[in-house]
Design an enzyme around this catalytic site. Structure first.
Site, PDB file in Angstrom:
ATOM      1  N   ALA A 123       2.639   1.789  11.199  1.00  0.00           N
ATOM      2  CA  ALA A 123       1.504   0.900  10.946  1.00  0.00           C
ATOM      3  C   ALA A 123       1.584  -0.281  11.913  1.00  0.00           C
ATOM      4  O   ALA A 123       2.680  -0.708  12.296  1.00  0.00           O
ATOM      5  CB  ALA A 123       1.544   0.423   9.501  1.00  0.00           C
ATOM      6  N   ASN A 124       0.458  -0.778  12.329  1.00  0.00           N
ATOM      7  CA  ASN A 124       0.324  -1.957  13.219  1.00  0.00           C
ATOM      8  C   ASN A 124       0.715  -1.736  14.674  1.00  0.00           C
ATOM      9  O   ASN A 124       0.695  -2.666  15.465  1.00  0.00           O
ATOM     10  CB  ASN A 124       1.091  -3.171  12.662  1.00  0.00           C
ATOM     11  CG  ASN A 124       0.417  -3.687  11.401  1.00  0.00           C
ATOM     12  OD1 ASN A 124      -0.808  -3.639  11.307  1.00  0.00           O
ATOM     13  ND2 ASN A 124       1.196  -4.135  10.455  1.00  0.00           N
ATOM     14  N   ARG A 130      -7.585   8.946  -5.065  1.00  0.00           N
ATOM     15  CA  ARG A 130      -6.866   7.834  -5.712  1.00  0.00           C
ATOM     16  C   ARG A 130      -7.824   6.728  -6.140  1.00  0.00           C
ATOM     17  O   ARG A 130      -7.601   6.049  -7.137  1.00  0.00           O
ATOM     18  CB  ARG A 130      -5.779   7.280  -4.786  1.00  0.00           C
ATOM     19  CG  ARG A 130      -6.272   6.570  -3.527  1.00  0.00           C
ATOM     20  CD  ARG A 130      -5.107   6.226  -2.599  1.00  0.00           C
ATOM     21  NE  ARG A 130      -5.457   5.462  -1.410  1.00  0.00           N
ATOM     22  CZ  ARG A 130      -5.863   5.986  -0.263  1.00  0.00           C
ATOM     23  NH1 ARG A 130      -6.017   7.297  -0.155  1.00  0.00           N
ATOM     24  NH2 ARG A 130      -6.132   5.213   0.776  1.00  0.00           N
ATOM     25  N   ASN A 184      -4.352   7.751  14.157  1.00  0.00           N
ATOM     26  CA  ASN A 184      -3.436   7.632  13.020  1.00  0.00           C
ATOM     27  C   ASN A 184      -3.242   9.030  12.447  1.00  0.00           C
ATOM     28  O   ASN A 184      -4.158   9.576  11.825  1.00  0.00           O
ATOM     29  CB  ASN A 184      -4.033   6.698  11.957  1.00  0.00           C
ATOM     30  CG  ASN A 184      -3.160   6.629  10.703  1.00  0.00           C
ATOM     31  OD1 ASN A 184      -2.100   7.254  10.643  1.00  0.00           O
ATOM     32  ND2 ASN A 184      -3.611   5.872   9.711  1.00  0.00           N
ATOM     33  N   GLY A 240      -9.128   5.768   9.492  1.00  0.00           N
ATOM     34  CA  GLY A 240     -10.044   5.217   8.494  1.00  0.00           C
ATOM     35  C   GLY A 240     -10.231   3.724   8.658  1.00  0.00           C
ATOM     36  O   GLY A 240      -9.953   3.151   9.722  1.00  0.00           O
ATOM     37  N   ASP A 241     -10.679   3.079   7.578  1.00  0.00           N
ATOM     38  CA  ASP A 241     -10.980   1.645   7.635  1.00  0.00           C
ATOM     39  C   ASP A 241      -9.742   0.804   7.920  1.00  0.00           C
ATOM     40  O   ASP A 241      -9.831  -0.235   8.582  1.00  0.00           O
ATOM     41  CB  ASP A 241     -11.604   1.191   6.307  1.00  0.00           C
ATOM     42  CG  ASP A 241     -12.969   1.827   6.099  1.00  0.00           C
ATOM     43  OD1 ASP A 241     -13.680   2.049   7.099  1.00  0.00           O
ATOM     44  OD2 ASP A 241     -13.317   2.123   4.944  1.00  0.00           O
ATOM     45  N   GLY A 242      -8.586   1.250   7.432  1.00  0.00           N
ATOM     46  CA  GLY A 242      -7.349   0.501   7.663  1.00  0.00           C
ATOM     47  C   GLY A 242      -6.981   0.531   9.137  1.00  0.00           C
ATOM     48  O   GLY A 242      -6.556  -0.477   9.713  1.00  0.00           O
ATOM     49  N   THR A 258     -12.184   6.524   3.162  1.00  0.00           N
ATOM     50  CA  THR A 258     -13.499   5.976   2.813  1.00  0.00           C
ATOM     51  C   THR A 258     -14.407   5.918   4.039  1.00  0.00           C
ATOM     52  O   THR A 258     -15.587   6.206   3.962  1.00  0.00           O
ATOM     53  CB  THR A 258     -13.352   4.542   2.244  1.00  0.00           C
ATOM     54  OG1 THR A 258     -12.277   4.510   1.318  1.00  0.00           O
ATOM     55  CG2 THR A 258     -14.609   4.089   1.553  1.00  0.00           C
ATOM     56  N   GLU A 265       3.029   5.836  15.571  1.00  0.00           N
ATOM     57  CA  GLU A 265       4.244   6.236  14.838  1.00  0.00           C
ATOM     58  C   GLU A 265       4.545   5.271  13.706  1.00  0.00           C
ATOM     59  O   GLU A 265       5.454   5.487  12.913  1.00  0.00           O
ATOM     60  CB  GLU A 265       5.431   6.279  15.805  1.00  0.00           C
ATOM     61  CG  GLU A 265       5.302   7.459  16.746  1.00  0.00           C
ATOM     62  CD  GLU A 265       6.291   7.417  17.893  1.00  0.00           C
ATOM     63  OE1 GLU A 265       7.137   6.507  17.918  1.00  0.00           O
ATOM     64  OE2 GLU A 265       6.185   8.290  18.760  1.00  0.00           O
TER      65      GLU A 265
END
Ligand SMILES: Nc1ncnc2c1ncn2[C@@H]1O[C@H](COP(=O)(O)OP(=O)(O)OP(=O)(O)O)[C@@H](O)[C@H]1O
Ligand SMILES: CCCCCCCCCCCCC/C=C/[C@@H](O)[C@H](CO)NC(C)=O
Ligand SMILES: [Ca+2]
Length: 576
Positions: free
Chosen positions: A167-168, A304, A132, A190-192, A235, A165
């Site tokens: 998300a998903n 954030r 990512n 990351g975690d996402g 995170t 390129e």
């Protein structure tokens, strides 16, 4: 096998002579100079040898080979402890050996390579890597190419790299494309991003096994593809909680040696449909509000969460609802037993025996999966009703740099249970004390307004829920299952369209997202669920823990004390 692989000879490292011995499991070398009284033995487990190359080789900062015919170079894992984290950093150790003859050199390299193959069967040969480029500080691509790719090359791992390129994209690729020949999937993010890959890997496995993911009572098929995490997010909780450090080189080395850490997964359902999977936090109230607020400030990067945390804390909100939970067997472990799930954890090992009872007979771990609720009696559900600051369910400790012991320090990675933490409404200063304890090692559960339970399943019902489509009472897991079985719809967007989620989302008419209560001074009475950093579009959800559903290229948090005592015995068992 042990005797076949044994090799012993004198070798030179620089201008010093060593006695080198390869036994079945270890490669050791001891200085033989008699004047040196402090004879030091370096002992490297064969399973931790990263590569064996002919000649005098270096790989960092760039690869260079001096092709001498009596030399060989061994690369292996070296450990060092770190401040601020609980695990050990792994680094690439390198020793260049000189042999008296080319024949002996060839014998050493051949024997070492054979030993490595024999003793680490799960080493990957081919990996599918998703990067990512926008995760965390947006350094994923650079981290991978400068720190990780050279190590994979050294270890003869071929990788197919996809820089996402959108998300998903990673999830959709895993659900639809040909995955033949890949041993594992690597997540650079990351975690996402990890969550995308988790959904892809679990979804694909169920698709191929013909298992309906919507049915909360079904035994899901454990996933054969391992997942490796190169941390490059904000995170990186999953990476931290499964290894104790956030370090791309350490992660790459765990992938290379083929470490295998099973992980519990929680499936989250709404009505008779699957909503998402979680390995870390399913949290309502404070953690949902922080996430919801922080999404507005993504541009701030990782800070954030601190900014949003402060805003949400000051808004002093609580939510009325009913929590139903199915307790786990209290004789097996407890969230307050002050133990920690470390590498080689006994509680998790016993869970492996229960989940895979005949694995040693059949030779394959996966062919003997027994599931969990199918063999154990379901037990008695417990109901708690009240007003909460937050309701959190975590399958693991959920430790991260912000909270080095995590939400539940004694939670286990692979015991088939999760810890349910209920924080009742309380004075804001008391809640602050509770939050503050997450940043140190004080007992965060030692407050009259906090309770923690080790559970197998949870259901939540917001008081006076007004959401359309959420009126129905949740029955037992099996009752929900009946609904799921009859109307088995595609979950989690497996075909890219997410039909049932979209439809149910549209039914959620009155969910109020978190708004700045400092301006409007009116606290909304509905929060959102934070599911591993994603906001769920539903409130009244049910959750079930699936023991050891996926495997990571990791080995849990290594116990610094036992590694230290190991070093004392052998001089330095973990490298120079
Ligand atoms: N190319 C892309 N463009 C936009 N979003 C992407 C892309 N690739 C992945 N994503 C999404 O970005 C989201 C956030 O990414 P990621 O988890 O890597 O970083 P993060 O949010 O900074 O870190 P953390 O999740 O650890 O807090 C993920 O949910 C993922 O689905
Ligand atoms: C007075 C000081 C207050 C400090 C409060 C610190 C509380 C820290 C608790 C951290 C818990 C992190 C749980 C992890 C959740 C992840 O699943 C998720 C995805 O990355 N992260 C977030 C932030 O939702
Ligand atoms: Ca667990």
């Amino acid at each position: 096998m042990e005797t076949d692989l044994r090799l012993e000879s004198s070798l030179w490292v620089g201008n010093k002579r060593y006695l080198a011995v390869l036994t079945g499991w270890h490669f050791k070398w001891t200085e033989t100079d008699k004047k040196n009284r402090d004879k030091k033995t370096v002992s490297v487990p064969v399973a931790e040898v990263v590569g064996v190359e002919e000649g005098r080789v270096e790989i960092l900062p760039r690869k260079s080979v001096e092709d001498t015919d009596k030399d060989f170079t061994v690369f292996y894992v070296k450990r060092s402890s770190t401040r601020n984290s609980y695990g050990l950093l792994w680094r690439l150790g390198r020793t260049q050996f000189s042999c008296p003859s080319r024949v002996l050199r060839d014998q050493w390299t051949k024997q070492l390579k054979t030993a490595v193959k024999t003793h680490s069967p799960l080493r990957p040969h081919r990996l599918l890597v998703f990067i990512n480029p926008y995760g965390g500080k947006k350094k994923g691509r650079q981290l991978y190419h400068s720190l990780v790719a050279p190590l994979f090359e050294l270890a003869d791992i071929s990788s197919h790299v996809i820089v996402t390129e959108r998300a998903n994209q990673a999830r959709d690729h895993l659900l639809k494309k040909d995955l033949t020949g890949f041993d594992g999937v690597v997540c650079v993010g990351g975690d996402g991003m990890f969550s995308e890959i988790l959904h892809g890997v679990i979804g694909r496995t169920q698709q191929e096994a013909g298992v309906c993911e919507n049915n909360p009572a079904v035994t899901l098929q454990p996933c054969p593809l391992h997942i490796g995490i190169i941390p490059a997010g904000s995170t990186d909780c999953v990476c931290y909680a499964t290894g104790g450090v956030i370090d791309p080189v350490t992660s790459a080395l765990h992938i290379i040696v083929g470490d295998s850490q099973p992980l519990d997964v929680c499936s989250v359902h709404y009505g008779s449909g699957l909503v998402r999977y979680s390995v870390s936090l399913v949290g309502y109230g404070f953690y949902g509000d922080v996430l919801s607020e922080s999404e507005k400030h993504r541009w701030m990067g990782p800070v954030r969460y601190d900014y949003s945390g402060t805003l949400v804390y000051l808004s002093n909100r609580s939510y009325a609802g009913t929590v139903h939970y199915l307790p786990a067997d209290p004789l097996l472990s407890s969230p307050r037993d002050k133990t920690r799930c470390l590498s080689g954890c006994g509680v998790c090992a016993r869970s492996t025996e229960r989940l895979f009872p005949n694995s040693s007979d059949s030779g394959s771990l996966y062919s003997s999966y027994s599931g969990q609720l199918s063999t154990e009696s379901e037990g008695e559900w417990v109901t708690v009703e009240g007003r909460f600051k937050c309701v959190s369910l975590t399958c693991m400790s959920s430790s991260c740099a912000r909270s080095p012991l995590g939400l539940s320090p004694s939670a286990h990675l692979a015991d088939g249970t999760g810890d349910l933490i209920l924080v009742w409404n309380t004075h804001p200063l008391s809640f602050l004390k509770f939050l503050h304890r997450h940043t140190n090692s004080q007992d965060r559960f030692d407050f009259p307004f906090v309770e923690v339970h080790r559970v197998k399943a949870v259901r939540f019902c917001l008081a006076g829920a007004t959401e359309e489509g959420e009126h129905e009472e949740f029955g037992s897991l099996s009752a929900a299952a009946d609904g799921g079985a009859s109307g088995c719809v595609d979950a989690g967007g497996r075909n890219g369209s997410q039909p049932h989620l979209e439809q149910m989302r549209n039914e959620e008419k009155t969910v109020t997202p978190f708004m700045c209560c400092l301006c409007c001074r009116k606290a909304p009475d509905v929060s959102v669920w934070n599911c591993d950093g994603e906001i769920l579009p539903f409130t009244n959800i049910s959750c079930k823990i699936h023991g050891q559903l996926v495997r990571l290229y990791a080995r849990g948090i290594e116990d610094i004390a036992s590694i230290r005592s190991c070093s004392q015995e052998t001089g330095d068992c973990c490298g120079t």
